[in-house]
Scaffold this motif. Structure first.
Motif, PDB file in Angstrom:
ATOM      1  N   ILE A 285       0.712  -1.145   0.012  1.00 19.94           N
ATOM      2  CA  ILE A 285       0.023   0.149   0.103  1.00 19.94           C
ATOM      3  C   ILE A 285       0.914   1.252  -0.012  1.00 19.94           C
ATOM      4  O   ILE A 285       0.691   2.353  -0.890  1.00 19.94           O
ATOM      5  N   VAL A 286       1.889   1.428   0.706  1.00 18.51           N
ATOM      6  CA  VAL A 286       2.754   2.315   0.968  1.00 18.51           C
ATOM      7  C   VAL A 286       3.466   2.447  -0.396  1.00 18.51           C
ATOM      8  O   VAL A 286       3.924   3.566  -0.980  1.00 18.51           O
ATOM      9  N   GLY A 287       3.528   1.313  -1.147  1.00 23.10           N
ATOM     10  CA  GLY A 287       4.398   1.575  -2.155  1.00 23.10           C
ATOM     11  C   GLY A 287       3.748   2.180  -3.463  1.00 23.10           C
ATOM     12  O   GLY A 287       4.176   2.467  -4.394  1.00 23.10           O
ATOM     13  N   ILE A 288       2.580   2.023  -3.526  1.00 22.08           N
ATOM     14  CA  ILE A 288       1.794   3.051  -4.364  1.00 22.08           C
ATOM     15  C   ILE A 288       2.118   4.334  -4.493  1.00 22.08           C
ATOM     16  O   ILE A 288       2.029   4.923  -5.545  1.00 22.08           O
ATOM     17  N   THR A 289       2.140   5.002  -3.267  1.00 26.42           N
ATOM     18  CA  THR A 289       2.648   6.493  -3.295  1.00 26.42           C
ATOM     19  C   THR A 289       3.958   6.702  -3.899  1.00 26.42           C
ATOM     20  O   THR A 289       4.256   7.536  -4.332  1.00 26.42           O
ATOM     21  N   ASN A 290       5.040   5.534  -3.593  1.00 24.97           N
ATOM     22  CA  ASN A 290       6.281   5.836  -4.155  1.00 24.97           C
ATOM     23  C   ASN A 290       6.389   5.680  -5.582  1.00 24.97           C
ATOM     24  O   ASN A 290       6.854   6.469  -6.256  1.00 24.97           O
ATOM     25  N   ALA A 291       5.461   4.627  -6.219  1.00 21.31           N
ATOM     26  CA  ALA A 291       5.531   4.280  -7.848  1.00 21.31           C
ATOM     27  C   ALA A 291       4.597   5.508  -8.306  1.00 21.31           C
ATOM     28  O   ALA A 291       5.118   5.871  -9.267  1.00 21.31           O
ATOM     29  N   ALA A 292       3.432   6.129  -7.683  1.00 25.35           N
ATOM     30  CA  ALA A 292       2.725   7.035  -8.251  1.00 25.35           C
ATOM     31  C   ALA A 292       3.814   8.442  -8.095  1.00 25.35           C
ATOM     32  O   ALA A 292       3.812   9.198  -9.471  1.00 25.35           O
ATOM     33  N   GLY A 293       4.688   8.610  -7.443  1.00 25.41           N
ATOM     34  CA  GLY A 293       5.441   9.920  -7.620  1.00 25.41           C
ATOM     35  C   GLY A 293       6.575   9.584  -8.496  1.00 25.41           C
ATOM     36  O   GLY A 293       6.762  10.676  -9.087  1.00 25.41           O
ATOM     37  N   MET A 294       6.990   8.502  -8.621  1.00 24.15           N
ATOM     38  CA  MET A 294       7.963   8.352  -9.605  1.00 24.15           C
ATOM     39  C   MET A 294       7.477   8.386 -11.165  1.00 24.15           C
ATOM     40  O   MET A 294       7.903   9.226 -11.970  1.00 24.15           O
ATOM     41  N   LEU A 295       6.386   8.000 -11.377  1.00 19.83           N
ATOM     42  CA  LEU A 295       5.541   7.899 -12.452  1.00 19.83           C
ATOM     43  C   LEU A 295       5.152   9.416 -12.840  1.00 19.83           C
ATOM     44  O   LEU A 295       5.047   9.833 -13.841  1.00 19.83           O
ATOM     45  N   LEU A 296       4.578  10.174 -11.990  1.00 24.34           N
ATOM     46  CA  LEU A 296       4.418  11.557 -12.023  1.00 24.34           C
ATOM     47  C   LEU A 296       5.389  12.447 -12.373  1.00 24.34           C
ATOM     48  O   LEU A 296       5.218  13.762 -12.862  1.00 24.34           O
ATOM     49  N   ILE A 297       6.651  12.320 -11.773  1.00 21.71           N
ATOM     50  CA  ILE A 297       7.819  13.091 -12.291  1.00 21.71           C
ATOM     51  C   ILE A 297       8.053  13.426 -13.647  1.00 21.71           C
ATOM     52  O   ILE A 297       8.443  14.374 -13.975  1.00 21.71           O
ATOM     53  N   PHE A 298       7.978  11.994 -14.256  1.00 21.59           N
ATOM     54  CA  PHE A 298       8.435  12.054 -15.775  1.00 21.59           C
ATOM     55  C   PHE A 298       7.529  12.997 -16.601  1.00 21.59           C
ATOM     56  O   PHE A 298       8.255  13.787 -17.216  1.00 21.59           O
ATOM     57  N   PRO A 299       6.345  12.922 -16.762  1.00 24.97           N
ATOM     58  CA  PRO A 299       5.588  13.927 -17.420  1.00 24.97           C
ATOM     59  C   PRO A 299       5.488  15.499 -17.066  1.00 24.97           C
ATOM     60  O   PRO A 299       5.533  16.318 -17.791  1.00 24.97           O
ATOM     61  N   ALA A 300       5.816  15.593 -15.670  1.00 30.12           N
ATOM     62  CA  ALA A 300       5.968  17.072 -15.166  1.00 30.12           C
ATOM     63  C   ALA A 300       7.600  17.719 -15.803  1.00 30.12           C
ATOM     64  O   ALA A 300       7.417  18.761 -16.214  1.00 30.12           O
ATOM     65  N   PHE A 301       8.419  16.872 -15.697  1.00 27.24           N
ATOM     66  CA  PHE A 301       9.753  17.442 -16.193  1.00 27.24           C
ATOM     67  C   PHE A 301       9.700  17.273 -17.933  1.00 27.24           C
ATOM     68  O   PHE A 301      10.414  18.474 -18.352  1.00 27.24           O
ATOM     69  N   ARG A 302       9.129  16.435 -18.362  1.00 26.89           N
ATOM     70  CA  ARG A 302       8.856  16.567 -19.897  1.00 26.89           C
ATOM     71  C   ARG A 302       8.157  17.855 -20.455  1.00 26.89           C
ATOM     72  O   ARG A 302       8.907  18.407 -21.426  1.00 26.89           O
ATOM     73  N   ASP A 303       7.275  18.264 -19.721  1.00 26.48           N
ATOM     74  CA  ASP A 303       6.495  19.427 -20.125  1.00 26.48           C
ATOM     75  C   ASP A 303       6.533  20.659 -19.957  1.00 26.48           C
ATOM     76  O   ASP A 303       6.197  21.611 -19.981  1.00 26.48           O
ATOM     77  N   GLY A 304       7.326  20.659 -18.375  1.00 28.33           N
ATOM     78  CA  GLY A 304       7.260  21.958 -17.444  1.00 28.33           C
ATOM     79  C   GLY A 304       8.710  22.474 -17.596  1.00 28.33           C
ATOM     80  O   GLY A 304       9.673  21.910 -18.241  1.00 28.33           O
ATOM     81  N   ILE A 305       9.043  23.495 -16.834  1.00 28.14           N
ATOM     82  CA  ILE A 305      10.169  24.256 -16.758  1.00 28.14           C
ATOM     83  C   ILE A 305      11.119  23.373 -15.736  1.00 28.14           C
ATOM     84  O   ILE A 305      10.419  23.377 -14.606  1.00 28.14           O
ATOM     85  N   THR A 306      12.146  23.059 -15.873  1.00 27.41           N
ATOM     86  CA  THR A 306      12.806  22.078 -15.006  1.00 27.41           C
ATOM     87  C   THR A 306      12.983  22.832 -13.680  1.00 27.41           C
ATOM     88  O   THR A 306      12.710  21.919 -12.751  1.00 27.41           O
TER      89      THR A 306
END
Length: 290
Positions: free
Chosen positions: A221-242
């Motif tokens: 259950i805790v791992g869901i927060t960790n995996a979600a954070g890792m997955l969300l970082i990539f589109p943020a860096f791809r489209d936003g100002i670093t």
């Protein structure tokens, strides 16, 4: 949309830190818990890639380094929360850019700007104030030591991520290898401790120690927060100002610090408040200036 992804990632990592601290105060096997965290990440990324079908390449092997470094970082962070002040350990989880900044200079000759030098000085001054606070006790100093390991190896993880990105590897395959590597390492640690009869729980002799099933399930259950954070970082860096994305994601530290202050009722003296404030400001300057 990238702003939403960045805020969501910061929230996920902040929640992860809170859950780590809460769990670290329970009679629970640490290695088994973290095995569940990484096993959850493995299942999430593998399942996701079954639908998205990102291509695999040799660059995904950088996930092995990411898994090794994050194995050490997460174990250190969890241990730090178990023995030290949550707010101070949380602070170090926001400092990996210092490590990345130095390693980037050594490996890729990326020079530091005046703002980065300024941020480094502010953060270092803040940490010195925290370290020499009169209210810090021996067990809290131990928390700082684990916090330093957390900072170093999360930084090394970020460096590995950059190398993997330069190789052109896809996100889900890299994360799958990373989570799988972490699962294997925590699984081995758990098995070795069990065979030796060595407990890795916070309260080894507690009659209320969590069962294997409960521990592994909660870890997933805790791992869901960790995996979600890792997955969300990539589109943020791809489209936003670093720099702006980094500053937003760094705010995950605030979640644990506020949790420690208002839920755990941790007392801060003036020196600690000043040190924490300086270090946090330094993090923001470093992130924005990067």
């Amino acid at each position: 949309m990238w702003f939403v992804f960045a805020v969501a990632a910061a929230s996920c990592f902040g929640l992860r830190g809170i859950l780590y601290h809460w769990t670290s105060q329970r009679p629970i096997d640490r290695n088994l818990l973290l095995l569940g965290v990484y096993l959850s990440g493995t299942l999430i990324t593998v399942t996701g890639n079954l639908f998205i079908q990102q291509s695999w390449s040799t660059g995904a092997l950088f996930g092995i380094l990411m898994g090794l470094f994050s194995f050490i970082a997460n174990a250190s962070m969890y241990k730090g929360y178990a023995v030290g002040k949550a707010s101070i350990v949380a602070l170090f989880t926001g400092l990996p850019p210092l490590v990345v900044m130095i390693v980037a200079f050594v490996l890729w000759r990326e020079e530091l700007t005046a703002w980065q030098f300024t941020a480094f000085f502010i953060v270092l001054s803040g940490l010195i104030l925290i370290k020499y606070s009169q209210d810090l006790k021996l067990n809290q100093l131990k928390g700082i030591q684990w916090g330093v390991l957390t900072m170093l190896f999360f930084g090394f993880t970020d460096v590995s991520v950059k190398q993997a990105t330069l190789s052109g590897a896809a996100t889900l395959p890299i994360l799958t290898v990373m989570f799988l590597t972490g699962s294997v390492l925590f699984g081995i640690s758990w098995a070795v401790n069990k065979s030796k009869g060595t407990a890795s729980s916070n309260e080894e002799d507690s009659p209320n120690k969590w069962t294997m099933k409960r521990t592994l399930g909660w870890g997933m259950i805790v791992g869901i927060t960790n995996a979600a954070g890792m997955l969300l970082i990539f589109p943020a860096f791809r489209d936003g100002i670093t720099g702006i994305v980094s500053a937003i994601v760094a705010m995950n530290v605030a979640f644990v610090i506020l949790y420690a202050r208002f839920y755990l009722k941790e007392d801060w003296n003036k020196r600690e408040i000043t040190g924490l404030s300086m270090a946090f400001v330094g993090i923001l300057i470093l992130r924005i200036a990067s």
